[in-house]
Motif scaffolding. Structure first.
Motif, PDB file in Angstrom:
ATOM      1  N   ASP A  43     -11.003   1.782   2.812  1.00 51.50           N
ATOM      2  CA  ASP A  43     -12.030   1.408   3.551  1.00 51.50           C
ATOM      3  C   ASP A  43     -12.560  -0.017   4.095  1.00 51.50           C
ATOM      4  N   GLU A  44     -12.213  -1.378   3.563  1.00 59.53           N
ATOM      5  CA  GLU A  44     -13.047  -2.164   3.750  1.00 59.53           C
ATOM      6  C   GLU A  44     -13.214  -2.320   4.869  1.00 59.53           C
ATOM      7  N   GLU A  45     -12.142  -2.233   5.876  1.00 60.45           N
ATOM      8  CA  GLU A  45     -12.285  -3.012   7.667  1.00 60.45           C
ATOM      9  C   GLU A  45     -13.669  -1.570   7.918  1.00 60.45           C
ATOM     10  N   ILE A  46     -14.001  -0.896   7.546  1.00 56.09           N
ATOM     11  CA  ILE A  46     -15.195   0.067   8.294  1.00 56.09           C
ATOM     12  C   ILE A  46     -16.063   0.161   7.486  1.00 56.09           C
ATOM     13  N   ALA A  93      -7.459  -6.730  -3.244  1.00 61.26           N
ATOM     14  CA  ALA A  93      -6.960  -6.700  -1.915  1.00 61.26           C
ATOM     15  C   ALA A  93      -7.233  -5.247  -1.694  1.00 61.26           C
ATOM     16  N   HIS A  94      -7.416  -4.937   0.091  1.00 60.90           N
ATOM     17  CA  HIS A  94      -7.694  -4.079   0.635  1.00 60.90           C
ATOM     18  C   HIS A  94      -6.630  -2.899   1.153  1.00 60.90           C
ATOM     19  N   MET A  95      -6.587  -1.308   0.951  1.00 57.43           N
ATOM     20  CA  MET A  95      -5.210  -0.543   1.006  1.00 57.43           C
ATOM     21  C   MET A  95      -4.794  -0.275   2.756  1.00 57.43           C
ATOM     22  N   LEU A 102      -7.252 -11.466  -2.133  1.00 58.15           N
ATOM     23  CA  LEU A 102      -6.836 -11.776  -1.169  1.00 58.15           C
ATOM     24  C   LEU A 102      -6.459 -11.499  -0.286  1.00 58.15           C
ATOM     25  N   ASP A 103      -7.681 -11.788   0.834  1.00 58.05           N
ATOM     26  CA  ASP A 103      -8.110 -10.676   2.434  1.00 58.05           C
ATOM     27  C   ASP A 103      -8.382 -11.845   3.598  1.00 58.05           C
ATOM     28  N   GLY A 104      -7.458 -13.288   3.257  1.00 59.76           N
ATOM     29  CA  GLY A 104      -7.722 -14.366   3.870  1.00 59.76           C
ATOM     30  C   GLY A 104      -7.032 -14.444   5.479  1.00 59.76           C
ATOM     31  N   ALA A 148      -0.605  -6.611   7.959  1.00 66.25           N
ATOM     32  CA  ALA A 148      -0.818  -7.695   6.927  1.00 66.25           C
ATOM     33  C   ALA A 148      -1.832  -8.221   6.283  1.00 66.25           C
ATOM     34  N   ASP A 149      -3.078  -7.702   7.911  1.00 68.94           N
ATOM     35  CA  ASP A 149      -4.638  -7.645   6.553  1.00 68.94           C
ATOM     36  C   ASP A 149      -4.605  -6.228   6.465  1.00 68.94           C
ATOM     37  N   ASP A 150      -4.566  -5.647   5.287  1.00 66.23           N
ATOM     38  CA  ASP A 150      -4.775  -6.424   4.276  1.00 66.23           C
ATOM     39  C   ASP A 150      -3.062  -6.380   3.227  1.00 66.23           C
ATOM     40  N   LYS A 151      -2.684  -5.689   3.540  1.00 68.04           N
ATOM     41  CA  LYS A 151      -0.974  -5.376   3.171  1.00 68.04           C
ATOM     42  C   LYS A 151      -0.098  -6.666   1.683  1.00 68.04           C
TER      43      LYS A 151
HETATM   44 ZN    ZN Z   1      -9.225  -7.570   5.232  1.00 69.83          ZN
END
Ligand code: ZN
Length: 417
Positions: A174-177, A79-81, A197-199, A141-144
């Motif tokens: 840094d998933e979002e970038i 998952a991403h932080m 788990l990022d849906g 919540a995306d993605d905590k």
């Molecule tokens: Zn995400």
């Protein structure tokens, strides 16, 4: 013991926004280390002593297989932080609202209301508790929610002494970038396959993404005083518009959905002397993806026939590919996800093609097959983001089912024999 909701609220309050204009590499924002350090501390608290954060801000941890289950494949959970820079994730004040239907007043003082008419899917959650924001920030919540689900499942597996194969955990920055996979140590992670788990909605999982390329188009004109320009001026701005008109007008993001691909003109700059354009090219089908790239190059060639060599220079670079190209030969990994969701009480899991990419598609092409599981968040990247408590709990059950030896034996090991 913690609950998944306690965890989500605790993590949501930690500022860990990624930053397009921040440091090069990962993390783009040093604040992401605050989140990483918190998670490492919690993992140590659960007895997972091998947890650590590396210099690139990736948190890794492993649960060795329960004795007797060493033969099971090693399953990765990711998952991403970071949270998106699109809306502030500072001073997040989560609140739990019992939803009885209709509009939800998130913030009386500032009159911020989540309207049922605008978000019709809220109707599914009447009678449930929702983790919401106070309307001034995103929730994250995306993605905590993904992190909370994974760590809650780990805590419960450990306290129940439930058996499992080797589990590999990673929380990424840094998933979002778009950098979430860039410094991921696939070999060190050591999983045979993994799940992000990022849906969104807890009933929906994903294993198809776009194939993606970016095109930098330069249009070279010739500037001269308009009064004496006859038969001399080549206006790069006009030629840029002409170039764009050679691409199919209805194949843009605003006119497509589902499996339909597109060309997206996302930047355009210029003067008479020179203009530049940036396009992204997307398609789920590899064949059509290649055709699109060829079409853009053909448009450039056509312009050069009209106006001379090198008038239009198109540089096309691939960005990522549809994970399904790899997963179609490893569909048992997808089936395991679906069976786990069913075991968690979701009668009919659904899957839809992602109109984008995930860290998982980069990882899939780095040799770690990695579909995407839901993480219960809704309205990501905005002030109306929320996560239903029941869905979060179902997420925990899904992860526990996913690593349950009986299911893994039946779906994966039998298939491999
Ligand atoms: Zn995400």
């Amino acid at each position: 013991m913690d609950t998944v909701v306690d965890r989500l609220i605790r993590y949501a309050k930690v500022f860990s926004e990624s930053d397009y204009y921040g440091q090069a590499g990962t993390p783009s924002n040093p604040a992401e280390f605050d989140m990483a350090n918190l998670l490492v501390g919690e993992l140590h608290g659960l007895g997972v002593d091998n947890a650590f954060v590396d210099a690139h801000c990736y948190v890794y941890a492993w649960l060795p297989a329960t004795p007797g289950y060493e033969h099971l494949p090693a399953i990765g959970l990711i998952a991403h932080m970071d949270t998106t820079p699109d809306l502030t994730g500072k001073d997040v004040k989560p609140q739990i609202i019992h939803y009885t239907g209709g509009d939800i007043v998130l913030n009386q003082e500032q009159n911020i209301v989540m309207e049922a008419a605008r978000f019709p899917e809220l109707a599914k959650f009447v009678g449930q508790d929702l983790v919401c924001t106070d309307g001034t920030t995103l929730l994250g919540a995306d993605d905590k929610a993904g992190i909370a689900i994974i760590l809650q499942a780990v805590e419960e597996l450990l306290s129940e002494g439930a058996p499992h194969g080797k589990l590999c955990l990673c929380f990424t920055p840094d998933e979002e970038i778009g950098r979430g996979a860039s410094n991921f140590d696939v070999a060190g992670f050591g999983a045979d396959f993994a799940y992000t788990l990022d849906g969104g909605d807890i009933t929906d999982y994903e294993y198809e993404t776009f194939n993606a390329a970016m095109a930098h188009v330069t249009v070279n004109g010739f500037s001269i005083h308009p009064g004496t320009a006859k038969d001399k001026m080549k206006n790069a701005l006009l030629m840029a518009m002409e170039f764009n008109a050679l691409l199919p007008a209805l194949e843009t993001p605003g006119h497509t959905e589902g499996y339909e691909g597109f060309f997206h003109l996302q930047e355009m700059h210029g003067k008479v002397e020179q203009a530049t354009m940036v396009y992204i090219i997307r398609d789920h089908s590899m064949e059509r993806f290649k055709e699109r790239k060829a079409m853009l190059e053909k448009a450039a060639a056509q312009m050069n026939l009209r106006y001379g060599a090198d008038t239009v220079v198109a540089e096309v670079e691939d960005q990522y590919y549809n994970m399904y190209e790899v997963l179609k030969d490893r569909m048992e990994i997808v089936h395991l996800a679906e069976e786990a969701m069913k075991a968690a009480g979701i009668a009919q899991p659904t899957h839809s093609p992602i109109r984008g990419g995930t860290d998982g598609c980069m990882l899939t092409y780095k040799g770690l097959p990695c579909p995407n599981l839901p993480s219960a968040g809704h309205n990501a990247h905005g002030r109306f983001e929320y996560a239903p408590v029941e869905s979060l709990k179902t997420g925990v059950k899904t992860v526990k089912a996913l690593v349950c030896p009986t299911l893994v034996e039946r779906v994966i090991v039998k298939k491999e024999v």
